[in-house]
Scaffold this active site. Structure first.
Site, PDB file in Angstrom:
ATOM      1  N   PRO A   1      33.112 -49.862  33.282  1.00  0.00           N
ATOM      2  CA  PRO A   1      32.834 -49.212  31.995  1.00  0.00           C
ATOM      3  C   PRO A   1      34.078 -49.118  31.109  1.00  0.00           C
ATOM      4  O   PRO A   1      33.976 -48.933  29.897  1.00  0.00           O
ATOM      5  CB  PRO A   1      32.350 -47.807  32.397  1.00  0.00           C
ATOM      6  CG  PRO A   1      31.851 -47.960  33.788  1.00  0.00           C
ATOM      7  CD  PRO A   1      32.714 -49.020  34.420  1.00  0.00           C
TER       8      PRO A   1
ATOM      9  N   GLU B   1      32.004 -45.285  43.934  1.00  0.00           N
ATOM     10  CA  GLU B   1      32.645 -44.644  42.772  1.00  0.00           C
ATOM     11  C   GLU B   1      33.601 -45.605  42.063  1.00  0.00           C
ATOM     12  O   GLU B   1      34.085 -45.319  40.964  1.00  0.00           O
ATOM     13  CB  GLU B   1      33.421 -43.394  43.204  1.00  0.00           C
ATOM     14  CG  GLU B   1      32.549 -42.204  43.536  1.00  0.00           C
ATOM     15  CD  GLU B   1      31.579 -41.845  42.426  1.00  0.00           C
ATOM     16  OE1 GLU B   1      32.009 -41.779  41.266  1.00  0.00           O
ATOM     17  OE2 GLU B   1      30.396 -41.650  42.713  1.00  0.00           O
TER      18      GLU B   1
ATOM     19  N   ARG C   1      25.047 -71.294  29.825  1.00  0.00           N
ATOM     20  CA  ARG C   1      24.210 -71.910  28.793  1.00  0.00           C
ATOM     21  C   ARG C   1      25.043 -72.456  27.629  1.00  0.00           C
ATOM     22  O   ARG C   1      24.536 -73.226  26.818  1.00  0.00           O
ATOM     23  CB  ARG C   1      23.090 -70.983  28.308  1.00  0.00           C
ATOM     24  CG  ARG C   1      23.523 -69.647  27.806  1.00  0.00           C
ATOM     25  CD  ARG C   1      22.331 -68.778  27.429  1.00  0.00           C
ATOM     26  NE  ARG C   1      21.688 -69.223  26.213  1.00  0.00           N
ATOM     27  CZ  ARG C   1      20.474 -69.768  26.137  1.00  0.00           C
ATOM     28  NH1 ARG C   1      19.735 -69.911  27.197  1.00  0.00           N
ATOM     29  NH2 ARG C   1      19.985 -70.143  24.970  1.00  0.00           N
TER      30      ARG C   1
ATOM     31  N   ASP D   1      21.020 -70.436  18.551  1.00  0.00           N
ATOM     32  CA  ASP D   1      20.838 -69.088  19.085  1.00  0.00           C
ATOM     33  C   ASP D   1      21.557 -68.039  18.244  1.00  0.00           C
ATOM     34  O   ASP D   1      22.455 -68.361  17.453  1.00  0.00           O
ATOM     35  CB  ASP D   1      21.399 -69.008  20.520  1.00  0.00           C
ATOM     36  CG  ASP D   1      20.423 -69.570  21.552  1.00  0.00           C
ATOM     37  OD1 ASP D   1      19.248 -69.750  21.216  1.00  0.00           O
ATOM     38  OD2 ASP D   1      20.870 -69.831  22.679  1.00  0.00           O
TER      39      ASP D   1
END
Ligand SMILES: C[S@@+](CC[C@H](N)C(=O)[O-])C[C@H]1O[C@@H](n2cnc3c(N)ncnc32)[C@H](O)[C@@H]1O
Length: 256
Positions: free
Chosen positions: A94, A121, A159, A174
């Site tokens: 994060p 954790e 991709r 895209d």
């Protein structure tokens, strides 16, 4: 391009690597993926890879030693394969930069990396301080592990590789492609022409190439202006909107 993935759950990658259009990239080695389980490098009968956090508190922490031995084995394998410079080590966390097209594009144009999937954790900070060169986050939420983040990033990278998609032009059309204009994609339709009273837009059935292209462009402008207006500002600032685009946006201002 080679990615070595450190994960306590290598089995999670099996279906991912064998499914869909990107499987060719992994199978051919165009995007080579090697899976490494720190448990295979842990000591003792129980092959322990986690322990309680110093200072107390909930959860467990991934231990530094199995990770170090695992990374040593990866470094040796990469060196044997001819690598001169040690590959970067990317931790999913994060804390990291949010995964966006620019980040994907940067890695899709690289030699690859060691991808580190945390669990519990997290990972003993000393291993991170010593080895991790990059951190990437999927967004402001907490996953149970970095594996899904690794698969998301690998899929987006694969991709973008030449020849991986069936239609070479596909990824260029895209969403978010800066080589086009960075805007969102247009809606797509297929048979039947009428479904539950809803008709396919007439322009797409016209067979008139220029009209189809204009319709698609207008839809991309419409969707981008209504969902991600900042991408319109960016395209405009880069001079990627033409007079017809501006005319469409002006005519539909407040209605998009
Ligand atoms: C349960 S999480 C640990 C969360 C950590 N204690 C925290 O609050 O930031 C276990 C692992 O999942 C991965 N992870 C969790 N959320 C993530 C995210 N948003 N993006 C990328 N990886 C994530 C990381 O590798 C992390 O070490």
């Amino acid at each position: 391009m080679r990615f070595d993935i450190i994960t306590l759950f290598p089995e999670m990658f099996a279906a991912f690597l064998e499914s869909g259009v990107t499987r060719r990239a992994y199978a051919s080695g165009q995007v080579a993926v090697h899976l490494w389980n720190p448990r295979d490098y842990a000591q003792g009968n129980y092959r322990r890879v986690d322990d309680r956090p110093f200072g107390g508190g909930p959860g467990m922490v991934m231990m530094v030693e199995p990770l170090q031995h695992c990374l040593d084995a990866i470094r040796a394998a990469r060196a044997e394969a001819g690598e001169v410079q040690p590959a970067p080590v990317l931790l999913f966390s994060p804390i990291g930069v949010t995964l966006k097209h620019e980040v994907v594009a940067q890695w899709s144009d690289s030699q690859g990396a060691v991808l580190l999937c945390g669990r519990y954790e997290g990972i003993d900070q000393r291993f991170i301080d010593k080895h991790v060169t990059h951190q990437v986050s999927l967004g402001d939420f907490v996953l149970s592990g970095g594996e899904l983040a690794a698969m998301v990033m690998l899929d987006a990278i694969a991709r973008l590789q030449p020849g991986v998609l069936n239609d070479e032009g596909s990824f260029q059309q895209d969403s978010f492609n800066p080589a086009l204009d960075g805007m969102l994609d247009c809606p797509h339709y297929t048979r039947p022409e009428v479904w539950e009273g809803q008709e396919v837009p007439g322009a797409l059935l016209s067979g008139h190439h220029a009209n189809i292209e204009r319709w698609r462009r207008d839809q991309r402008l419409r969707i981008t202006a209504s969902h991600r207006p900042e991408l319109i500002d960016q395209a405009r600032a880069q001079g990627l909107l033409n007079v017809k685009d501006e005319g469409f946006l002006a005519k539909n201002a407040g209605k998009l």
